[in-house]
Design a protein around this motif. Structure first.
Motif, PDB file in Angstrom:
ATOM      1  N   VAL A  19       0.785  -1.152   0.032  1.00 14.49           N
ATOM      2  CA  VAL A  19      -0.011  -0.018  -0.027  1.00 14.49           C
ATOM      3  C   VAL A  19       0.913   1.142  -0.091  1.00 14.49           C
ATOM      4  O   VAL A  19       0.632   2.228  -0.662  1.00 14.49           O
ATOM      5  N   LEU A  20       1.836   1.188   0.677  1.00 20.96           N
ATOM      6  CA  LEU A  20       2.671   2.321   0.867  1.00 20.96           C
ATOM      7  C   LEU A  20       4.339   1.991   0.315  1.00 20.96           C
ATOM      8  O   LEU A  20       4.817   0.979   0.822  1.00 20.96           O
ATOM      9  N   ARG A  21       4.524   2.867  -0.508  1.00 19.44           N
ATOM     10  CA  ARG A  21       5.986   2.315  -1.380  1.00 19.44           C
ATOM     11  C   ARG A  21       7.092   3.315  -0.689  1.00 19.44           C
ATOM     12  O   ARG A  21       6.895   4.276  -0.300  1.00 19.44           O
ATOM     13  N   LEU A  22       7.960   2.226  -0.264  1.00 16.67           N
ATOM     14  CA  LEU A  22       8.968   2.930   0.645  1.00 16.67           C
ATOM     15  C   LEU A  22      10.425   2.640  -0.276  1.00 16.67           C
ATOM     16  O   LEU A  22      10.516   1.892  -1.119  1.00 16.67           O
ATOM     17  N   HIS A  23      11.417   3.371   0.258  1.00 13.66           N
ATOM     18  CA  HIS A  23      12.808   3.376  -0.289  1.00 13.66           C
ATOM     19  C   HIS A  23      13.182   1.940  -0.057  1.00 13.66           C
ATOM     20  O   HIS A  23      12.996   1.461   0.993  1.00 13.66           O
ATOM     21  N   PRO A  24      13.969   1.133  -0.707  1.00 14.94           N
ATOM     22  CA  PRO A  24      14.407  -0.052  -0.759  1.00 14.94           C
ATOM     23  C   PRO A  24      14.926  -0.365   0.775  1.00 14.94           C
ATOM     24  O   PRO A  24      14.840  -1.341   1.505  1.00 14.94           O
ATOM     25  N   PHE A  25      15.888   0.621   1.182  1.00 15.60           N
ATOM     26  CA  PHE A  25      16.431   0.409   2.367  1.00 15.60           C
ATOM     27  C   PHE A  25      15.461   0.426   3.717  1.00 15.60           C
ATOM     28  O   PHE A  25      15.673  -0.212   4.545  1.00 15.60           O
ATOM     29  N   LEU A  26      14.602   1.548   3.476  1.00 15.64           N
ATOM     30  CA  LEU A  26      13.667   1.375   4.609  1.00 15.64           C
ATOM     31  C   LEU A  26      12.631   0.115   4.636  1.00 15.64           C
ATOM     32  O   LEU A  26      12.256  -0.362   5.554  1.00 15.64           O
ATOM     33  N   ARG A  27      12.286  -0.394   3.367  1.00 14.86           N
ATOM     34  CA  ARG A  27      11.654  -1.589   3.216  1.00 14.86           C
ATOM     35  C   ARG A  27      12.484  -2.765   3.877  1.00 14.86           C
ATOM     36  O   ARG A  27      12.011  -3.649   4.562  1.00 14.86           O
ATOM     37  N   ALA A  28      13.681  -2.668   3.735  1.00 17.95           N
ATOM     38  CA  ALA A  28      14.598  -4.000   4.036  1.00 17.95           C
ATOM     39  C   ALA A  28      14.663  -3.675   5.649  1.00 17.95           C
ATOM     40  O   ALA A  28      14.758  -4.715   6.493  1.00 17.95           O
ATOM     41  N   ALA A  29      14.713  -2.313   6.131  1.00 19.15           N
ATOM     42  CA  ALA A  29      14.672  -2.353   7.680  1.00 19.15           C
ATOM     43  C   ALA A  29      13.310  -2.699   8.204  1.00 19.15           C
ATOM     44  O   ALA A  29      13.635  -3.530   9.326  1.00 19.15           O
ATOM     45  N   VAL A  30      12.228  -2.575   7.664  1.00 23.59           N
ATOM     46  CA  VAL A  30      11.124  -2.909   8.269  1.00 23.59           C
ATOM     47  C   VAL A  30      11.107  -4.627   8.517  1.00 23.59           C
ATOM     48  O   VAL A  30      10.668  -5.233   9.236  1.00 23.59           O
ATOM     49  N   GLU A  31      11.435  -5.244   7.031  1.00 31.30           N
ATOM     50  CA  GLU A  31      11.519  -6.744   7.022  1.00 31.30           C
ATOM     51  C   GLU A  31      12.540  -7.193   8.130  1.00 31.30           C
ATOM     52  O   GLU A  31      12.276  -8.205   8.793  1.00 31.30           O
ATOM     53  N   LEU A  32      13.643  -6.500   8.426  1.00 32.50           N
ATOM     54  CA  LEU A  32      14.556  -6.869   9.370  1.00 32.50           C
ATOM     55  C   LEU A  32      14.001  -6.778  10.706  1.00 32.50           C
ATOM     56  O   LEU A  32      14.428  -7.543  11.536  1.00 32.50           O
ATOM     57  N   LEU A  33      13.032  -5.770  11.045  1.00 34.73           N
ATOM     58  CA  LEU A  33      12.632  -5.710  12.367  1.00 34.73           C
ATOM     59  C   LEU A  33      11.639  -6.961  12.351  1.00 34.73           C
ATOM     60  O   LEU A  33      11.837  -7.364  13.861  1.00 34.73           O
ATOM     61  N   ILE A  34      10.755  -7.502  11.752  1.00 39.99           N
ATOM     62  CA  ILE A  34      10.097  -8.439  11.831  1.00 39.99           C
ATOM     63  C   ILE A  34      10.787  -9.625  11.995  1.00 39.99           C
ATOM     64  O   ILE A  34      10.660 -10.437  12.765  1.00 39.99           O
ATOM     65  N   TYR A  35      12.048  -9.938  11.222  1.00 36.89           N
ATOM     66  CA  TYR A  35      12.763 -11.111  11.485  1.00 36.89           C
ATOM     67  C   TYR A  35      13.389 -11.195  12.847  1.00 36.89           C
ATOM     68  O   TYR A  35      13.667 -11.983  13.426  1.00 36.89           O
ATOM     69  N   VAL A  36      13.840  -9.900  13.425  1.00 35.81           N
ATOM     70  CA  VAL A  36      14.532  -9.882  14.594  1.00 35.81           C
ATOM     71  C   VAL A  36      13.555 -10.017  15.840  1.00 35.81           C
ATOM     72  O   VAL A  36      13.795 -10.621  16.551  1.00 35.81           O
ATOM     73  N   GLY A  37      12.316  -9.555  15.719  1.00 36.18           N
ATOM     74  CA  GLY A  37      11.121  -9.856  16.402  1.00 36.18           C
ATOM     75  C   GLY A  37      10.979 -11.342  16.495  1.00 36.18           C
ATOM     76  O   GLY A  37      10.698 -12.021  17.683  1.00 36.18           O
ATOM     77  N   VAL A  38      11.038 -12.095  15.331  1.00 36.44           N
ATOM     78  CA  VAL A  38      10.637 -13.620  15.407  1.00 36.44           C
ATOM     79  C   VAL A  38      11.777 -14.126  16.158  1.00 36.44           C
ATOM     80  O   VAL A  38      11.822 -15.156  16.845  1.00 36.44           O
ATOM     81  N   THR A  39      13.042 -13.887  15.866  1.00 37.06           N
ATOM     82  CA  THR A  39      14.285 -14.322  16.431  1.00 37.06           C
ATOM     83  C   THR A  39      14.197 -14.346  17.916  1.00 37.06           C
ATOM     84  O   THR A  39      14.606 -15.180  18.550  1.00 37.06           O
ATOM     85  N   ILE A  40      13.817 -13.182  18.267  1.00 36.55           N
ATOM     86  CA  ILE A  40      13.953 -12.802  19.832  1.00 36.55           C
ATOM     87  C   ILE A  40      12.724 -13.431  20.396  1.00 36.55           C
ATOM     88  O   ILE A  40      12.843 -14.176  21.570  1.00 36.55           O
ATOM     89  N   ALA A  41      11.689 -13.742  19.750  1.00 39.11           N
ATOM     90  CA  ALA A  41      10.477 -14.642  20.312  1.00 39.11           C
ATOM     91  C   ALA A  41      11.064 -16.068  20.400  1.00 39.11           C
ATOM     92  O   ALA A  41      10.702 -16.863  21.564  1.00 39.11           O
ATOM     93  N   TRP A  42      11.901 -16.581  19.699  1.00 40.37           N
ATOM     94  CA  TRP A  42      12.326 -17.999  19.601  1.00 40.37           C
ATOM     95  C   TRP A  42      13.312 -18.154  20.878  1.00 40.37           C
ATOM     96  O   TRP A  42      13.262 -19.167  21.732  1.00 40.37           O
ATOM     97  N   TRP A  43      14.063 -16.982  20.930  1.00 46.39           N
ATOM     98  CA  TRP A  43      15.113 -16.919  22.083  1.00 46.39           C
ATOM     99  C   TRP A  43      14.211 -16.894  23.564  1.00 46.39           C
ATOM    100  O   TRP A  43      14.731 -17.583  24.517  1.00 46.39           O
ATOM    101  N   LEU A  44      13.246 -16.207  23.393  1.00 49.53           N
ATOM    102  CA  LEU A  44      12.423 -15.943  24.830  1.00 49.53           C
ATOM    103  C   LEU A  44      11.709 -17.405  25.005  1.00 49.53           C
ATOM    104  O   LEU A  44      11.201 -17.581  26.437  1.00 49.53           O
TER     105      LEU A  44
END
Length: 123
Positions: A71-96
């Protein structure tokens, strides 16, 4: 005899690469992991809220910023940062959930697929 849809003029079939399938699997695993984290890590009233709410928030963020028809087009680096935040959240969830090796394995596969996909998209 019906025609093959690929040969019909004006009809373009999307090209699905193996990387797209891997990224879809990573997203499904991420949503499922966050649901598990919410349902099994928190006490009763919060396990329902976080077990349902966290995956819904991730799906909304994916639909808004990361999906192929975002819906919202982001700069590729911001898009990668958002995607990375999701992956970090899932990784932290597995650690928890006391499963650090699953978290590390998820992070390696998810970030690897994201980097290859991002390089392909930019090039």
């Amino acid at each position: 005899m019906p025609q093959d849809p690929a040969s019909v003029p004006g009809v373009e079939r999307p090209k699905i690469a193996p990387l797209d399938i891997i990224r879809s699997i990573v997203l499904v695993v991420a949503v499922g992991s966050l649901a598990l984290w919410g349902f099994f890590t928190w006490p009763f009233p919060w396990n329902i809220v976080l077990g349902i709410g966290t995956p819904v928030v991730v799906i909304l963020i994916w639909a808004l910023f990361i999906s192929p028809r975002a819906v919202l087009r982001l700069h590729p680096f911001l898009r990668a940062a958002v995607e990375l935040l999701i992956y970090v959240g899932v990784t932290i969830a597995w650690w928890l959930m006391d499963q650090p090796f699953i978290g590390i394995a998820f992070a390696v596969v998810a970030v690897g697929a994201g980097v290859v996909s991002g390089r392909r998209r930019i090039a």
